[in-house]
Write a protein that holds these residues in place. Structure first.
Motif, PDB file in Angstrom:
ATOM      1  N   TYR A 250       0.813  -1.217   0.000  1.00  0.00           N
ATOM      2  CA  TYR A 250       0.000   0.000   0.000  1.00  0.00           C
ATOM      3  C   TYR A 250       0.847   1.267   0.000  1.00  0.00           C
ATOM      4  CZ  TYR A 250      -4.584  -2.184   0.707  1.00  0.00           C
ATOM      5  OH  TYR A 250      -5.753  -2.890   0.538  1.00  0.00           O
ATOM      6  N   THR A 251       1.985   1.248   0.677  1.00  0.00           N
ATOM      7  CA  THR A 251       2.742   2.480   0.938  1.00  0.00           C
ATOM      8  C   THR A 251       4.000   2.632   0.106  1.00  0.00           C
ATOM      9  OG1 THR A 251       4.083   1.434   2.671  1.00  0.00           O
ATOM     10  CG2 THR A 251       1.970   2.425   3.348  1.00  0.00           C
ATOM     11  N   ALA A 252       4.503   1.538  -0.485  1.00  0.00           N
ATOM     12  CA  ALA A 252       5.814   1.532  -1.140  1.00  0.00           C
ATOM     13  C   ALA A 252       6.895   2.063  -0.196  1.00  0.00           C
ATOM     14  CB  ALA A 252       5.788   2.331  -2.443  1.00  0.00           C
ATOM     15  N   GLY A 253       6.669   1.901   1.109  1.00  0.00           N
ATOM     16  CA  GLY A 253       7.680   2.283   2.092  1.00  0.00           C
ATOM     17  C   GLY A 253       7.738   3.763   2.410  1.00  0.00           C
ATOM     18  N   TYR A 254       6.734   4.563   1.998  1.00  0.00           N
ATOM     19  CA  TYR A 254       6.712   5.990   2.337  1.00  0.00           C
ATOM     20  C   TYR A 254       6.616   6.094   3.864  1.00  0.00           C
ATOM     21  CZ  TYR A 254       5.708  10.964   1.448  1.00  0.00           C
ATOM     22  OH  TYR A 254       5.777  12.335   1.368  1.00  0.00           O
ATOM     23  N   PRO A 255       7.641   6.663   4.532  1.00  0.00           N
ATOM     24  CA  PRO A 255       7.731   6.568   5.999  1.00  0.00           C
ATOM     25  C   PRO A 255       6.485   7.012   6.762  1.00  0.00           C
ATOM     26  CG  PRO A 255       9.816   7.318   5.122  1.00  0.00           C
ATOM     27  CD  PRO A 255       8.862   7.277   3.956  1.00  0.00           C
ATOM     28  N   TYR A 256       5.930   8.172   6.416  1.00  0.00           N
ATOM     29  CA  TYR A 256       4.751   8.633   7.153  1.00  0.00           C
ATOM     30  C   TYR A 256       3.590   7.657   6.986  1.00  0.00           C
ATOM     31  CZ  TYR A 256       0.427  11.031   8.228  1.00  0.00           C
ATOM     32  OH  TYR A 256      -0.824  11.327   8.736  1.00  0.00           O
ATOM     33  N   LEU A 257       3.361   7.184   5.775  1.00  0.00           N
ATOM     34  CA  LEU A 257       2.225   6.298   5.522  1.00  0.00           C
ATOM     35  C   LEU A 257       2.375   4.981   6.277  1.00  0.00           C
ATOM     36  CD1 LEU A 257       1.735   6.886   1.679  1.00  0.00           C
ATOM     37  CD2 LEU A 257       0.470   7.937   3.574  1.00  0.00           C
ATOM     38  N   MET A 318      -1.274  15.663 -15.979  1.00  0.00           N
ATOM     39  CA  MET A 318      -0.450  14.489 -16.198  1.00  0.00           C
ATOM     40  C   MET A 318      -0.831  13.361 -15.236  1.00  0.00           C
ATOM     41  SD  MET A 318       3.720  14.178 -16.143  1.00  0.00           S
ATOM     42  CE  MET A 318       3.826  14.556 -14.405  1.00  0.00           C
ATOM     43  N   THR A 319      -1.099  13.706 -13.986  1.00  0.00           N
ATOM     44  CA  THR A 319      -1.485  12.702 -12.993  1.00  0.00           C
ATOM     45  C   THR A 319      -2.826  12.068 -13.354  1.00  0.00           C
ATOM     46  OG1 THR A 319      -0.320  13.998 -11.305  1.00  0.00           O
ATOM     47  CG2 THR A 319      -1.811  12.289 -10.531  1.00  0.00           C
ATOM     48  N   GLU A 320      -3.785  12.872 -13.794  1.00  0.00           N
ATOM     49  CA  GLU A 320      -5.085  12.337 -14.210  1.00  0.00           C
ATOM     50  C   GLU A 320      -4.933  11.429 -15.428  1.00  0.00           C
ATOM     51  OE1 GLU A 320      -8.823  14.598 -13.832  1.00  0.00           O
ATOM     52  OE2 GLU A 320      -7.530  16.354 -13.661  1.00  0.00           O
ATOM     53  N   ASP A 321      -4.092  11.820 -16.374  1.00  0.00           N
ATOM     54  CA  ASP A 321      -3.882  10.993 -17.572  1.00  0.00           C
ATOM     55  C   ASP A 321      -3.292   9.634 -17.206  1.00  0.00           C
ATOM     56  OD1 ASP A 321      -4.861  12.994 -19.158  1.00  0.00           O
ATOM     57  OD2 ASP A 321      -2.910  13.686 -19.882  1.00  0.00           O
ATOM     58  N   ILE A 322      -2.382   9.619 -16.241  1.00  0.00           N
ATOM     59  CA  ILE A 322      -1.782   8.354 -15.803  1.00  0.00           C
ATOM     60  C   ILE A 322      -2.836   7.464 -15.164  1.00  0.00           C
ATOM     61  CG2 ILE A 322      -0.175   7.321 -14.150  1.00  0.00           C
ATOM     62  CD1 ILE A 322       1.637   9.776 -14.567  1.00  0.00           C
ATOM     63  N   VAL A 356       2.534   6.951 -10.215  1.00  0.00           N
ATOM     64  CA  VAL A 356       2.198   7.488  -8.904  1.00  0.00           C
ATOM     65  C   VAL A 356       2.990   6.705  -7.860  1.00  0.00           C
ATOM     66  CG1 VAL A 356       0.330   7.918  -7.253  1.00  0.00           C
ATOM     67  CG2 VAL A 356      -0.081   8.187  -9.702  1.00  0.00           C
ATOM     68  N   ALA A 357       3.477   7.400  -6.834  1.00  0.00           N
ATOM     69  CA  ALA A 357       4.505   6.849  -5.946  1.00  0.00           C
ATOM     70  C   ALA A 357       4.058   5.635  -5.150  1.00  0.00           C
ATOM     71  CB  ALA A 357       5.006   7.936  -4.996  1.00  0.00           C
ATOM     72  N   ASN A 358       2.783   5.535  -4.800  1.00  0.00           N
ATOM     73  CA  ASN A 358       2.330   4.378  -4.026  1.00  0.00           C
ATOM     74  C   ASN A 358       0.816   4.229  -4.170  1.00  0.00           C
ATOM     75  OD1 ASN A 358       1.019   5.923  -1.712  1.00  0.00           O
ATOM     76  ND2 ASN A 358       3.123   6.670  -1.548  1.00  0.00           N
ATOM     77  N   ARG A 359       0.322   3.097  -3.730  1.00  0.00           N
ATOM     78  CA  ARG A 359      -1.096   2.776  -3.906  1.00  0.00           C
ATOM     79  C   ARG A 359      -1.997   3.706  -3.100  1.00  0.00           C
ATOM     80  NH1 ARG A 359      -2.466  -3.260  -2.573  1.00  0.00           N
ATOM     81  NH2 ARG A 359      -1.063  -3.599  -4.355  1.00  0.00           N
ATOM     82  N   ILE A 360      -1.578   4.107  -1.913  1.00  0.00           N
ATOM     83  CA  ILE A 360      -2.415   5.002  -1.105  1.00  0.00           C
ATOM     84  C   ILE A 360      -2.577   6.348  -1.797  1.00  0.00           C
ATOM     85  CG2 ILE A 360      -2.441   6.376   1.027  1.00  0.00           C
ATOM     86  CD1 ILE A 360      -1.598   3.925   2.534  1.00  0.00           C
ATOM     87  N   PHE A 361      -1.495   6.887  -2.358  1.00  0.00           N
ATOM     88  CA  PHE A 361      -1.620   8.138  -3.104  1.00  0.00           C
ATOM     89  C   PHE A 361      -2.549   7.964  -4.307  1.00  0.00           C
ATOM     90  CE2 PHE A 361       2.664  10.227  -1.757  1.00  0.00           C
ATOM     91  CZ  PHE A 361       2.117  10.503  -0.525  1.00  0.00           C
ATOM     92  N   GLU A 362      -2.450   6.812  -4.989  1.00  0.00           N
ATOM     93  CA  GLU A 362      -3.354   6.550  -6.116  1.00  0.00           C
ATOM     94  C   GLU A 362      -4.807   6.575  -5.654  1.00  0.00           C
ATOM     95  OE1 GLU A 362      -2.885   3.312  -8.652  1.00  0.00           O
ATOM     96  OE2 GLU A 362      -1.002   4.013  -9.523  1.00  0.00           O
ATOM     97  N   MET A 363      -5.081   5.878  -4.556  1.00  0.00           N
ATOM     98  CA  MET A 363      -6.450   5.796  -4.051  1.00  0.00           C
ATOM     99  C   MET A 363      -6.945   7.173  -3.612  1.00  0.00           C
ATOM    100  SD  MET A 363      -5.930   2.234  -1.929  1.00  0.00           S
ATOM    101  CE  MET A 363      -7.627   1.940  -1.438  1.00  0.00           C
ATOM    102  N   TYR A 364      -6.076   7.929  -2.946  1.00  0.00           N
ATOM    103  CA  TYR A 364      -6.476   9.264  -2.502  1.00  0.00           C
ATOM    104  C   TYR A 364      -6.757  10.178  -3.695  1.00  0.00           C
ATOM    105  CZ  TYR A 364      -6.571  13.689  -0.028  1.00  0.00           C
ATOM    106  OH  TYR A 364      -6.970  14.905   0.470  1.00  0.00           O
ATOM    107  N   ILE A 445      -6.148   0.981  -8.606  1.00  0.00           N
ATOM    108  CA  ILE A 445      -5.730   0.569  -9.942  1.00  0.00           C
ATOM    109  C   ILE A 445      -4.340  -0.045  -9.844  1.00  0.00           C
ATOM    110  CG2 ILE A 445      -5.159   1.390 -12.254  1.00  0.00           C
ATOM    111  CD1 ILE A 445      -7.253   3.584 -11.871  1.00  0.00           C
ATOM    112  N   GLU A 446      -4.192  -1.230 -10.380  1.00  0.00           N
ATOM    113  CA  GLU A 446      -2.909  -1.928 -10.323  1.00  0.00           C
ATOM    114  C   GLU A 446      -1.912  -1.260 -11.261  1.00  0.00           C
ATOM    115  OE1 GLU A 446       0.084  -3.546  -9.462  1.00  0.00           O
ATOM    116  OE2 GLU A 446      -1.554  -4.514  -8.362  1.00  0.00           O
ATOM    117  N   ALA A 447      -0.884  -0.652 -10.666  1.00  0.00           N
ATOM    118  CA  ALA A 447       0.078   0.128 -11.449  1.00  0.00           C
ATOM    119  C   ALA A 447       0.912  -0.742 -12.381  1.00  0.00           C
ATOM    120  CB  ALA A 447       0.999   0.908 -10.511  1.00  0.00           C
ATOM    121  N   GLN A 448       1.176  -1.975 -12.001  1.00  0.00           N
ATOM    122  CA  GLN A 448       2.089  -2.819 -12.785  1.00  0.00           C
ATOM    123  C   GLN A 448       1.513  -3.220 -14.138  1.00  0.00           C
ATOM    124  OE1 GLN A 448       5.218  -3.293 -11.787  1.00  0.00           O
ATOM    125  NE2 GLN A 448       4.693  -2.043 -10.011  1.00  0.00           N
TER     126      GLN A 448
END
Length: 528
Positions: A250-257, A318-322, A356-364, A445-448
């Motif tokens: 979910y976090t890709a290791g983002y420390p705060y998350l 750009m973020t919306e297009d991704i 997008v850096a991690n799944r939580i950011f994608e979901m948000y 959305i599965e980034a891979q």
């Protein structure tokens, strides 16, 4: 004092459950400080920069005189002119020397200079700093946290220019052995407190800085080590390897998350009836619930993310297009929007592509964009009107969701041209789905697997997962290949049933929903 998961400010090992930083600070010392490098630790907000500096200060203390400062302690007024800044800087430096317990017997020379020269220039201050470094029996390391709070001021640019001057001349003029700056903005490209309405040049005097290449994110293994310490104290019975891997996904290791999810699991979930026992909390269902709570939270990190998107419209587009179109954007740090998104921490490079850096950011971000779109969306309103018919005994009927979507999609958008449907079709499905699962389930959305033709949506509803592949139709061969891809993807999720939503632009297409068998897998295909 019992240890806890901390999400505010510096983390201290004695007080908090935290990822151990021993290897990170050892690398920083060996690869940067010992080599006399001047560098900046540049990461997104709440990425562990301050905690790293504090740990590094202690680690270096035996071999170096470490002077640690925080530019948040300098007021806006003190940046107004050179003498005000010099005055404020010297006062802060004297405090740092006294706190360091250094062998500089006292701070009298600097204090005397400060008292004598209340209108001192930067050049005069650096002359005194050079003498101070010469007198020290240890090499002097200067650390400045929150340095980008100053970077919109000309006096700070002049300060960096003098650092650069002394760095180049340091074989003849003693000065700091190493300088470490920390902040969100990349000071190498100074003028980066960018105003969208202004064009600025990137003529930074900080071009002496060494590239800082140490990964500040947490690995699944590091998260597991932290959870093992927690488990030793709490005895919850959790599978630490499984939970740490789930948190990492979910976090890709983002420390705060990472810390935020663990804090919710530790402090909030036990108050929920269905998580009344510890053994129910630290589970995959518990992590999913913690994610849902976090996404609804009002946090400075999410506020900052929204603020940057509002400030930089091209970055937002750009973020919306991704996210919605699966647009593949080649990574280039020279492109302004890419550079900004990576600098702020919510975009990153993966296999030469921007993601997008991690799944939580994608979901948000999906939630944010969907909320804005929903105000005018006919498809969102249809999902809202229909939502009660899709759930029976707490089970989501995804077959019926697809059937109804096909009916409404063709009714509302069937007459639009192919380019319109290809660009917006996937967004319309997500808009229809959002009110149906809102408040109970999540989706991401599965980034891979995402690209311009394929988007895999993973829906989690009360612990049950649904894998839905959204496809842009490009012929029978492509359809067969898509069915095989979905079948393989179901294996990854250990599912026997999946869903394929095809946006088909063939004039002879058969609109509707049907069931397919691919080997032992069942695929529900919906065609619009």
């Amino acid at each position: 004092m019992k240890r806890y998961f901390n999400t505010e400010g510096q983390c201290i090992p004695e007080n908090h459950y935290m990822v151990r930083l021993d290897q990170r600070i050892k690398k920083i010392k060996e690869q940067y400080v010992e080599q006399g490098s001047y560098f900046i630790i540049n990461n997104g907000r709440q990425y562990g920069k301050t905690t790293t500096l504090w740990a590094l200060e202690d680690y270096l203390a035996d071999d170096y005189l470490v002077l640690s400062m925080d530019f948040q302690g300098i007021t806006t007024e003190e940046y107004q002119d050179e003498t005000s800044f010099t005055n404020a800087f010297l006062k802060m430096l004297i405090d740092a020397i006294e706190e360091s317990k250094s062998d500089l017997k006292d701070t009298a020379p600097l204090a005397a200079f400060l008292k004598k020269s209340e209108a001192a220039l930067l050049s005069e201050m650096f002359y005194e700093l050079s003498k101070m470094c010469k007198l020290s029996s240890k090499p002097v390391v200067l650390m400045i946290d929150e340095v980008d709070s100053a970077s919109n001021n000309q006096v700070f640019i002049d300060f960096l220019a003098l650092l650069r001057h002394y760095y180049i001349k340091r074989s003849k003029k003693p000065i700091f052995h190493s300088v470490i700056l920390a902040g969100v903005y990349d000071i190498k490209n100074l003028k980066l407190k960018i105003r969208p309405s202004q064009e600025r040049q990137y003529n930074s005097p900080w071009n002496i800085a060494a590239a800082f290449d140490i990964d500040m994110s947490f690995s699944a293994g590091q998260i597991a080590a932290m959870l093992r310490e927690y488990e030793t104290d709490k005895r919850t019975g959790m599978d630490t390897e499984n939970i740490s891997e789930n948190i990492y996904q979910y976090t890709a290791g983002y420390p705060y998350l990472v810390s935020a999810l663990c804090k919710i699991l530790d402090e909030k979930l036990p108050g929920y009836e269905k998580f009344a026992y510890d053994k129910n909390v630290w589970t995959n269902k518990g992590v999913s619930e913690a994610v849902k709570i976090l996404l609804k939270s009002h946090t400075p990190l999410f506020d900052s993310l929204v603020k940057q998107l509002d400030m930089f419209p091209n970055l937002r587009k750009m973020t919306e297009d991704i996210l919605f179109q699966g647009k593949q954007i080649v990574f280039s740090s020279a492109e302004k929007s890419i550079r900004l998104g990576c600098m702020f921490g919510f975009l990153k490079e993966s296999n030469d592509q921007v993601i997008v850096a991690n799944r939580i950011f994608e979901m948000y971000l999906l939630n944010l964009f969907m909320a804005e779109e929903s105000l005018e969306s006919e498809m969102f309103r249809q999902g809202q009107n229909d939502k009660n018919q899709f759930v029976t005994d707490s089970k989501l009927n995804m077959d019926l969701v697809l059937k109804k979507f096909v009916e409404y999609f063709n009714e509302i958008y069937g007459d639009n041209d192919d380019k319109f449907l290809e660009k917006y079709g996937r967004k319309f499905f997500l808009l229809y789905l959002k009110p149906i699962i809102n408040g109970v389930g999540n989706y991401y959305i599965e980034a891979q697997t995402r690209d311009a033709r394929r988007t895999d949506v993973i829906v989690d509803y009360l612990g049950e997962q649904f894998v839905i592949e959204l496809k842009i139709w490009h012929g029978s061969e492509y359809k067969e290949r898509g069915e095989k891809q979905l079948s393989d993807y179901l294996d990854y999720f250990h599912k026997e049933k999946g869903y394929l939503l095809s946006f088909n632009f063939n004039k002879k297409k058969e609109i509707g929903v049907k069931e397919l068998k691919i080997g032992e897998k069942t695929i529900i295909e919906a065609v619009v």
